[in-house]
Write a protein that holds these residues in place. Sequence first.
Motif, mmCIF file in Angstrom:
data_model
loop_
_atom_site.group_PDB
_atom_site.id
_atom_site.type_symbol
_atom_site.label_atom_id
_atom_site.label_comp_id
_atom_site.label_asym_id
_atom_site.label_seq_id
_atom_site.Cartn_x
_atom_site.Cartn_y
_atom_site.Cartn_z
ATOM 1 N N ASP A 126 -2.468 9.552 -2.904
ATOM 2 C CA ASP A 126 -1.108 9.560 -3.439
ATOM 3 C C ASP A 126 -0.201 8.645 -2.635
ATOM 4 O O ASP A 126 -0.182 8.701 -1.405
ATOM 5 C CB ASP A 126 -0.565 10.987 -3.415
ATOM 6 N N LEU A 127 0.534 7.801 -3.355
ATOM 7 C CA LEU A 127 1.616 7.025 -2.752
ATOM 8 C C LEU A 127 2.927 7.625 -3.235
ATOM 9 O O LEU A 127 3.133 7.839 -4.422
ATOM 10 C CB LEU A 127 1.520 5.556 -3.154
ATOM 11 N N ASN A 145 -8.498 3.424 -3.779
ATOM 12 C CA ASN A 145 -7.507 3.025 -2.781
ATOM 13 C C ASN A 145 -7.019 1.584 -2.960
ATOM 14 O O ASN A 145 -6.705 0.907 -1.980
ATOM 15 C CB ASN A 145 -8.052 3.224 -1.361
ATOM 16 N N TRP A 149 -4.155 -0.697 -5.019
ATOM 17 C CA TRP A 149 -2.939 -0.685 -5.835
ATOM 18 C C TRP A 149 -2.470 -2.123 -6.086
ATOM 19 O O TRP A 149 -2.601 -2.998 -5.220
ATOM 20 C CB TRP A 149 -1.817 0.083 -5.116
ATOM 21 N N TYR A 197 0.811 -4.404 -6.764
ATOM 22 C CA TYR A 197 2.266 -4.365 -6.639
ATOM 23 C C TYR A 197 2.882 -5.614 -7.263
ATOM 24 O O TYR A 197 2.249 -6.666 -7.362
ATOM 25 C CB TYR A 197 2.690 -4.208 -5.182
ATOM 26 N N GLY A 213 -4.836 5.525 5.793
ATOM 27 C CA GLY A 213 -3.541 5.048 5.367
ATOM 28 C C GLY A 213 -3.190 3.668 5.887
ATOM 29 O O GLY A 213 -2.168 3.090 5.490
ATOM 30 N N LEU A 268 6.815 0.179 4.239
ATOM 31 C CA LEU A 268 5.740 -0.635 3.674
ATOM 32 C C LEU A 268 6.072 -2.115 3.751
ATOM 33 O O LEU A 268 5.242 -2.947 4.107
ATOM 34 C CB LEU A 268 5.494 -0.232 2.217
ATOM 35 N N LEU A 280 7.339 4.029 2.081
ATOM 36 C CA LEU A 280 6.156 4.578 1.403
ATOM 37 C C LEU A 280 5.784 5.905 2.042
ATOM 38 O O LEU A 280 5.819 6.054 3.257
ATOM 39 C CB LEU A 280 4.978 3.604 1.531
ATOM 40 N N SER A 281 5.415 6.900 1.234
ATOM 41 C CA SER A 281 4.886 8.166 1.737
ATOM 42 C C SER A 281 3.449 8.275 1.240
ATOM 43 O O SER A 281 3.213 8.555 0.072
ATOM 44 C CB SER A 281 5.721 9.342 1.235
ATOM 45 N N TYR A 282 2.504 8.080 2.108
ATOM 46 C CA TYR A 282 1.084 8.077 1.736
ATOM 47 C C TYR A 282 0.456 9.439 2.040
ATOM 48 O O TYR A 282 0.644 9.994 3.114
ATOM 49 C CB TYR A 282 0.353 6.983 2.506
#
Length: 548
Positions: free
Chosen positions: A185-186, A219, A221, A223, A256, A296, A307-309
């Motif tokens: 989860d990001l 893992n 993503w 952007y 992370g 990030l 960012l909250s990883y």
Amino acid sequence: MLRSMYAGVSGLNSHQQMMDVTGNNISNVNTVGFKSSRVTFKEMLSQTIRGASAPQENRAGTNPQQVGLGVGVGSIDSDMSSGNLQSTGKTSDVAIQGDGFFVLRDGSTEVYSRAGNFNFDEQGRLYSSSTGMLVQGWTANENGEYNNGLTRNNLGDIQLKQEINAEATDKVNFAKNLKANIINDLGIVQGSMQVSDGATTPVTDNINFSMEPVDGSHNVWEYTLKSDDPTTTFTDPTPTTTTGEYTGQIVLENDGSIDTASSDVDNLTVDINNSGNTDTLNFDDTIKLDKDGESLITNGTGESIDLSYQQTAKRDVSINVFDSQGGKHSVLLPIEKIDNNTWEIDETKLEIDGNTLTTPLGGNHEIKFNDSGEILSGETVDLTFTPAGPGVSQTVELDFSAMTQFADGGSLETNSDGMTANFSSVNGYEAGSLESFSFTETGDIVGSFSNGLTQIQGKIAMANFANPAGLSRQEGVFEATSNSGEAGIGEPAQGGFGSLAPSTLEMSNANLSQEFTNMITAQRGFQANSKLITTSDEMLQELVNLKR
């Protein structure tokens, strides 16, 4: 004349015996397992006054002339039919449904009973509460098995084991599902920041940020950076320049941190409004697991997108294992997804009693699944540790062969994230003491111990006879006779033997309505025979009075 008087006497005696049997039946109407009796009469010998004669040519034959001498008891028969069952709720009570008898030991003598009101004595031996005699059967070993078979030769007292020794765990089985399409989860998927050249009168533009996972990749993503001014350009170190928008990929490790070799995270030069005034966007490659608000991406003026990883593509399984002395040890097993169809147990994160060990698995262990969601490799691995107490190395096999990897959870028992993988069975246990026991329909005695374990402790034996009515009654039990035949020994619910009904007792089979009817019949028969004697006496009196 005197014959009738003595016939009356025999009738009185016979009906008195009928009354005795009836009275015994009624008195035992509430006796557990009691079998009632009945009396049948037979005519006694007759005196022949004149014998029979054969027919002749000119004369018919004559029948014999006989005078009966009274009545006698022909038989006293036992009714061996089953009585009704009464639920008692007492775990040591048991009744027989069908044919058969419990086998009891009276010293060296074998006797039989239908009364199942049992208890255990101070030595743990099963005995009959009514008689104090020991119940016979077979005692199981520590594995709940009967080593020498269930035969008459192995018949003996049934003795419950009061304690059960500890046993070390040597195998843990795992089952159920690891979710195939779960991702880490990001905490954000979009945001914005202002870029500036940092001058006194700065040139600025707003950069919008968005991110979404790449389907089919773990893992990874994608952007997108998009400027409000479509003339703003982005140049990476390749160098590649795009106008108004830049797209790249971020690949994260499970902890992370950014995999810089696989990610588009080198410094990006932003030419603001295509004016020649620039700002630099920097990616942070030190993002770590479970840290909220990590930066990030930042620019030269210190503005950032945070960012909250969270590593959610994992399953932590907690289990308890036991050492050879019964000590309980908690094991936290982290199963992490590291690639498509591949999960890993990182031994540096595996905890035993809250502590990490040096090499409990001999290296990180990978579990791989095929395209159908079935396990492909990594079915088993050995967990080795040295528990405090015994102080010797212990090895526990971890078996993952029954685990699956499906997107929907793979079973009806799914939780919110579709992850149901867990341990299915763990052997080994701590020491325990006997707390309770129960009977089964097949005669097994199952003990329940304080450590939560249940174990078969023994089995009740049963006996049957070719002629059960031929048994002899002896102080509430039956003994074999020459007419009952020898006892056949077997286990309940097998080979013609009845099954057992736990927590119930067999009631007396005496039928009160029948017994009261028999009592009336006996009374009237006794009265009639009494009248016969008095009438005979009056006739004798008349003879005496002929000579006055």
